[in-house]
Enzyme design. Sequence first.
Site, PDB file in Angstrom:
ATOM      1  N   ASP A 365       0.861  -1.190   0.000  1.00 32.64           N
ATOM      2  CA  ASP A 365       0.000   0.000   0.000  1.00 32.64           C
ATOM      3  C   ASP A 365       0.895   1.236   0.000  1.00 32.64           C
ATOM      4  OD1 ASP A 365      -1.669   2.124   0.590  1.00 32.64           O
ATOM      5  OD2 ASP A 365      -2.855   0.999   2.071  1.00 32.64           O
ATOM      6  N   HIS A 366       0.911   1.928  -1.122  1.00 29.74           N
ATOM      7  CA  HIS A 366       1.836   3.051  -1.270  1.00 29.74           C
ATOM      8  C   HIS A 366       1.461   4.241  -0.386  1.00 29.74           C
ATOM      9  CE1 HIS A 366       5.165   5.092  -2.908  1.00 29.74           C
ATOM     10  NE2 HIS A 366       5.045   4.774  -4.185  1.00 29.74           N
ATOM     11  N   ARG A 367       0.264   4.188   0.215  1.00 29.79           N
ATOM     12  CA  ARG A 367      -0.096   5.258   1.138  1.00 29.79           C
ATOM     13  C   ARG A 367       0.704   5.119   2.436  1.00 29.79           C
ATOM     14  NH1 ARG A 367      -6.384   4.159   1.529  1.00 29.79           N
ATOM     15  NH2 ARG A 367      -5.444   2.157   2.016  1.00 29.79           N
TER      16      ARG A 367
END
Lengths: 396, 372
Positions: A365-367
């Site tokens: 999850d790049h967040r």
Amino acid sequence: MVFVFNFPDVGEGLTEGTVVKWLVKQGDNVKKDQIIAEIETAKAVVEIPTPKTGKIITLHYKAGEIVKVGQPLVTIEEQESALQKKIPEIKTEEKKVEKATGKASMAEKAGGVVGFLEEEQKVIAPKQKIHIERREQGMLFGKGKEIAKQSIDAPKIGFESYGKVLQIPLSSVRTAIAQHLSQSWQTIPHVMHYDEADVTELWNVREKEKKVAEKKNIKLTFLPFIIRACIAAFKDNPYLNSSLDETNRIIVVKNYYNIGFAVDAPQGLLVPVIKKADDKSVLELAAEIQTLAEKARDKKLSPEDMSGGTFTITNIGSVGGLAATPIINSPEAAILGLYRILDKPVVRNGKIEIRKILPLTISFDHRILDGAQAAKFMNALKEHLEDPDRLLVDLS
Amino acid sequence: MPPLKVSYLKNVPPIQKELKLSSVRFLQILDEQGNCNEKIKPKISESTLREWYKLMVLTRKTDEKLFVLQRQGRISTFAQVKGQEASQIGSVGALQKEDWIVQAFRETAAMLMRGVPPKNIMAYYGGDGRGSVYPEGTNMLPIAIPVGSQIPHAVGIAWGMKLKKEKNVCLVYFGDGATSEGDFHEAMNFAGVFQLPCIFVCQNNQWAISVPRARQTASASIAQKAVAYGFEGIQVDGNDVFAVYAATQQAVQKARVGKGPTLIECYTYRLADHTTSDDAKRYRDEKEVAAWIKKDPLVRFKKYLEKKKIWNTKYEEAIQKEIEGIVERNVQEYENMGVPPVEYLFNHMYKEMPPALKEQLAYIKQFERKKE
């Protein structure tokens, strides 16, 4: 003129109903507002009246089958009534529409569907013609918005005109998978990081220990070793074992390790979870994997068995493929993909050797994480997989 | 209709055993067989009787059509009025055009009687706010869904009337369930203290969704609750259009001369489910429903009119046909209304739109399809 009656939400926020019985059959003539079916919803058994007078062409479901709200329930060959012919004309200012469609329909003149209609024409020109015709006849009930929605949905039921089709109702498991994965894919910005691990040493350890385990009726696969390697790699990379709480703008890093693993059960993909995996030895993990996988195949997994996961591993190696792009099991931060171990030529100490190579992917999850952190995790994981002595310490 | 003399209330019939009454009076004029106690029956012209009957049939037909439309997905959830027509027609019948009506959400008969077209009701339950825009001069507030919330509104209107020294009254509808809400208490108390021209009409239909009347209050009647607030309460047979009319007429006359509010408990029954999302079979005894079907206000009134030679099958056929046409025409008009502009969601809550709403409106406008 053919009219498709889609199953409406007859309660408040219902999504489906079960056909209890049909009061009409194919070929029957029905009168507007005549009760044609009894359908059981979460709230009650309700009687469904037909909105149109005409002949029943298709009952789309059998008694006992589940119909989703918005799906075709019955198709009727309409008989025009005197009332319908007498729909009053409404004056229009949308002259351009008249040009675009030849003749503006009743519903368009009533306003509100112009945009939808033009878009439809571009996308689904052949089907759209039917809808225009139906509108011109004043055949579709409902307001502009509803008409537009029906028309957009309608091509789904048009496949039959190109050839034979088989209609398989989505099972509850399939529905849950569809909803969960759509939600994950639509909300999480996924990044896939790919690498390979040299697992020759681990292969040898597993070959040797497999026999020991067999005596205890335990099937020793690579998965328990990989779980241990992951947990070891989490120590320096804790964000891989976290969740994002977007509402409160918090990253929740978990100090417990509940590892889910994907099982290809007959009813669909299931993910049982090994609780407190860090407290368990390789053999204990192997035993638990075996038990949970059997429960999954025997449809005996409880909701409890499948909840509380912090990280998921999916293994497609037994089937094949070099790599894939697994979808994160929301609300987790990442998913590890394992693929088939291949004998590959590699350069070691200046020489070409044949080694056991395990392709690995980590979707994250790049967040929560950036590429560097994911790469560091992958490096740590590889270190542990390539040096199984460190994992063997736990083997009892 | 001119105000009536109200001496007939002195001759009320003996209290019915089945209705477990307290100190308040009970009034019935027209019984289940259509027998009328002519001694106390208010004087009503034949044309008015015909009008009331036609309204009852129109209400029943509209109600049935709304139900079918809901089951076909053409409108959303709504509450059927079947069985309560007399409670509404009798009470609206006692009002003047200038008086105000505040409704809950089951007042289809009252709306139709006030001149709200069936298509407005369809539009409202079809999710279109324009359904609540009634013809000019209707003097009726829109549908109020939160239980009991409308009762203080009515008291506010009545207070305004008093301050402006008008001779009008405000009549408010609510159910037995609403009497357990704080709003009911506050409104009743206020109206009593300020002696406001407010008529509280409780349509006690015995069930607040699945809560039976016996579980609603330990009081022997709902009407007696008025005593605690210092004004009169009366229980009437709510399926008897004459009794409802007579009681309301008396309350209206009293209110017009500044003698304060009245609580009228219309003892009636909800023959249908609570709403289209409900299944009353899960909690109601079918025998109870069957017993109340025999007391149907429409059938009772028809029997009376037949005895008076006002009603016959030919008349029935003629009005059935006429009303069917009205209802079908309204369905078509409703479905031809099209979609309301997006501003409709924002325009009617405040006199001046607050900045936050303005911002939201501008935001949502971006997604509106461009007309070329």
